[in-house]
Design a protein around this motif. Structure first.
Motif, mmCIF file in Angstrom:
data_model
loop_
_atom_site.group_PDB
_atom_site.id
_atom_site.type_symbol
_atom_site.label_atom_id
_atom_site.label_comp_id
_atom_site.label_asym_id
_atom_site.label_seq_id
_atom_site.Cartn_x
_atom_site.Cartn_y
_atom_site.Cartn_z
ATOM 1 N N ALA A 160 0.822 -1.210 0.000
ATOM 2 C CA ALA A 160 0.000 0.000 0.000
ATOM 3 C C ALA A 160 0.854 1.257 0.000
ATOM 4 O O ALA A 160 0.594 2.191 -0.770
ATOM 5 N N PHE A 161 1.882 1.305 0.817
ATOM 6 C CA PHE A 161 2.679 2.520 0.894
ATOM 7 C C PHE A 161 3.621 2.684 -0.293
ATOM 8 O O PHE A 161 3.927 3.807 -0.691
ATOM 9 N N VAL A 162 4.059 1.592 -0.905
ATOM 10 C CA VAL A 162 4.845 1.711 -2.139
ATOM 11 C C VAL A 162 3.949 2.253 -3.254
ATOM 12 O O VAL A 162 4.367 3.135 -4.017
ATOM 13 N N ILE A 163 2.717 1.766 -3.340
ATOM 14 C CA ILE A 163 1.779 2.288 -4.345
ATOM 15 C C ILE A 163 1.481 3.758 -4.083
ATOM 16 O O ILE A 163 1.391 4.565 -5.016
ATOM 17 N N ILE A 164 1.347 4.144 -2.819
ATOM 18 C CA ILE A 164 1.084 5.548 -2.492
ATOM 19 C C ILE A 164 2.267 6.430 -2.876
ATOM 20 O O ILE A 164 2.083 7.538 -3.410
ATOM 21 N N ILE A 165 3.486 5.982 -2.625
ATOM 22 C CA ILE A 165 4.660 6.774 -3.002
ATOM 23 C C ILE A 165 4.740 6.912 -4.518
ATOM 24 O O ILE A 165 5.009 8.001 -5.052
ATOM 25 N N LEU A 166 4.480 5.816 -5.248
ATOM 26 C CA LEU A 166 4.487 5.890 -6.713
ATOM 27 C C LEU A 166 3.363 6.781 -7.234
ATOM 28 O O LEU A 166 3.555 7.531 -8.200
ATOM 29 N N ALA A 167 2.199 6.733 -6.599
ATOM 30 C CA ALA A 167 1.093 7.600 -7.003
ATOM 31 C C ALA A 167 1.401 9.061 -6.719
ATOM 32 O O ALA A 167 1.026 9.950 -7.500
ATOM 33 N N THR A 168 2.104 9.334 -5.640
ATOM 34 C CA THR A 168 2.510 10.705 -5.332
ATOM 35 C C THR A 168 3.469 11.238 -6.389
ATOM 36 O O THR A 168 3.327 12.379 -6.857
ATOM 37 N N ILE A 169 4.425 10.423 -6.789
ATOM 38 C CA ILE A 169 5.382 10.841 -7.812
ATOM 39 C C ILE A 169 4.675 11.046 -9.151
ATOM 40 O O ILE A 169 4.931 12.029 -9.859
ATOM 41 N N ALA A 170 3.761 10.136 -9.494
ATOM 42 C CA ALA A 170 3.013 10.283 -10.742
ATOM 43 C C ALA A 170 2.112 11.512 -10.707
ATOM 44 O O ALA A 170 1.983 12.223 -11.714
ATOM 45 N N ALA A 171 1.495 11.791 -9.569
ATOM 46 C CA ALA A 171 0.639 12.966 -9.458
ATOM 47 C C ALA A 171 1.466 14.243 -9.517
ATOM 48 O O ALA A 171 1.018 15.245 -10.087
ATOM 49 N N ALA A 172 2.653 14.238 -8.960
ATOM 50 C CA ALA A 172 3.509 15.422 -9.031
ATOM 51 C C ALA A 172 3.946 15.691 -10.465
ATOM 52 O O ALA A 172 4.147 16.838 -10.860
ATOM 53 N N TRP A 173 4.057 14.646 -11.233
ATOM 54 C CA TRP A 173 4.493 14.787 -12.612
ATOM 55 C C TRP A 173 3.349 15.213 -13.526
ATOM 56 O O TRP A 173 3.494 16.106 -14.352
ATOM 57 N N LYS A 174 2.183 14.592 -13.372
ATOM 58 C CA LYS A 174 1.070 14.835 -14.289
ATOM 59 C C LYS A 174 -0.013 15.770 -13.745
ATOM 60 O O LYS A 174 -0.535 16.588 -14.487
ATOM 61 N N ALA A 175 -0.411 15.606 -12.475
ATOM 62 C CA ALA A 175 -1.531 16.373 -11.916
ATOM 63 C C ALA A 175 -1.185 16.842 -10.503
ATOM 64 O O ALA A 175 -1.566 16.200 -9.522
ATOM 65 N N PRO A 176 -0.482 17.947 -10.376
ATOM 66 C CA PRO A 176 -0.039 18.405 -9.048
ATOM 67 C C PRO A 176 -1.180 18.745 -8.094
ATOM 68 O O PRO A 176 -0.986 18.739 -6.888
ATOM 69 N N TYR A 177 -2.364 19.014 -8.603
ATOM 70 C CA TYR A 177 -3.483 19.357 -7.730
ATOM 71 C C TYR A 177 -4.008 18.143 -6.966
ATOM 72 O O TYR A 177 -4.804 18.295 -6.046
ATOM 73 N N ARG A 178 -3.585 16.951 -7.312
ATOM 74 C CA ARG A 178 -4.040 15.738 -6.618
ATOM 75 C C ARG A 178 -3.064 15.238 -5.562
ATOM 76 O O ARG A 178 -3.326 14.228 -4.916
ATOM 77 N N ILE A 179 -1.983 15.921 -5.366
ATOM 78 C CA ILE A 179 -0.998 15.473 -4.381
ATOM 79 C C ILE A 179 -1.585 15.527 -2.979
ATOM 80 O O ILE A 179 -1.385 14.618 -2.172
ATOM 81 N N ARG A 180 -2.323 16.567 -2.663
ATOM 82 C CA ARG A 180 -2.921 16.700 -1.331
ATOM 83 C C ARG A 180 -3.933 15.582 -1.076
ATOM 84 O O ARG A 180 -4.025 15.058 0.029
ATOM 85 N N LEU A 181 -4.669 15.180 -2.102
ATOM 86 C CA LEU A 181 -5.624 14.074 -1.962
ATOM 87 C C LEU A 181 -4.912 12.766 -1.632
ATOM 88 O O LEU A 181 -5.378 11.990 -0.789
ATOM 89 N N ILE A 182 -3.788 12.542 -2.263
ATOM 90 C CA ILE A 182 -3.003 11.336 -1.974
ATOM 91 C C ILE A 182 -2.444 11.387 -0.558
ATOM 92 O O ILE A 182 -2.342 10.360 0.123
ATOM 93 N N GLY A 183 -2.097 12.575 -0.071
ATOM 94 C CA GLY A 183 -1.642 12.718 1.314
ATOM 95 C C GLY A 183 -2.736 12.349 2.305
ATOM 96 O O GLY A 183 -2.480 11.710 3.323
ATOM 97 N N LYS A 184 -3.958 12.743 2.013
ATOM 98 C CA LYS A 184 -5.072 12.368 2.886
ATOM 99 C C LYS A 184 -5.349 10.863 2.812
ATOM 100 O O LYS A 184 -5.701 10.248 3.809
ATOM 101 N N LEU A 185 -5.147 10.268 1.652
ATOM 102 C CA LEU A 185 -5.276 8.815 1.516
ATOM 103 C C LEU A 185 -4.195 8.102 2.320
ATOM 104 O O LEU A 185 -4.453 7.065 2.943
#
Length: 109
Positions: free
Chosen positions: A16-41
């Motif tokens: 779960a946390f490896v997927i979250i870290i990868l999703a954070t990196i992908a969101a920072a690259w493509k959609a920075p407005y979703r980084i905060r949502l991933i932090g809450k997840l």
């Protein structure tokens, strides 16, 4: 030390946390407005995993006197607290990476 840390993490928490870290990196690259949502997840998964660990610890602790002494209470404490500490460290690393990327990718005036 690192091997000891990896042996105490549950499979769900590690994945779960490896997927979250990868999703954070992908969101920072493509959609920075979703980084905060991933932090809450990250916070939600951490609290859920921690509550499951605490619940399993209390169940094992209540069963302990009825086992007949084949497992000491100290072993129960060490195993469960090691798993909780590993979960806290893993969630903290994921959350710190998330916040750093959020600060970097947030536009400034």
């Amino acid at each position: 030390m690192f091997r000891f840390f990896l042996s105490s993490i549950s499979t769900f928490d590690a994945i779960a946390f490896v997927i979250i870290i990868l999703a954070t990196i992908a969101a920072a690259w493509k959609a920075p407005y979703r980084i905060r949502l991933i932090g809450k997840l990250t916070e939600a998964i951490f609290l859920t995993s921690l509550s499951v660990q605490v619940l399993s610890f209390t169940i094992r602790l209540q069963e302990q006197p009825y086992r007949g002494g084949d497992l000491h209470v100290q072993t129960v404490f060490c195993d469960d607290f090691r798993a909780m500490a590993a979960l806290i460290i893993l969630a903290a690393v994921a959350y710190i990476i998330n916040n750093i990327l959020y600060i970097i990718r947030t536009p400034r005036l």
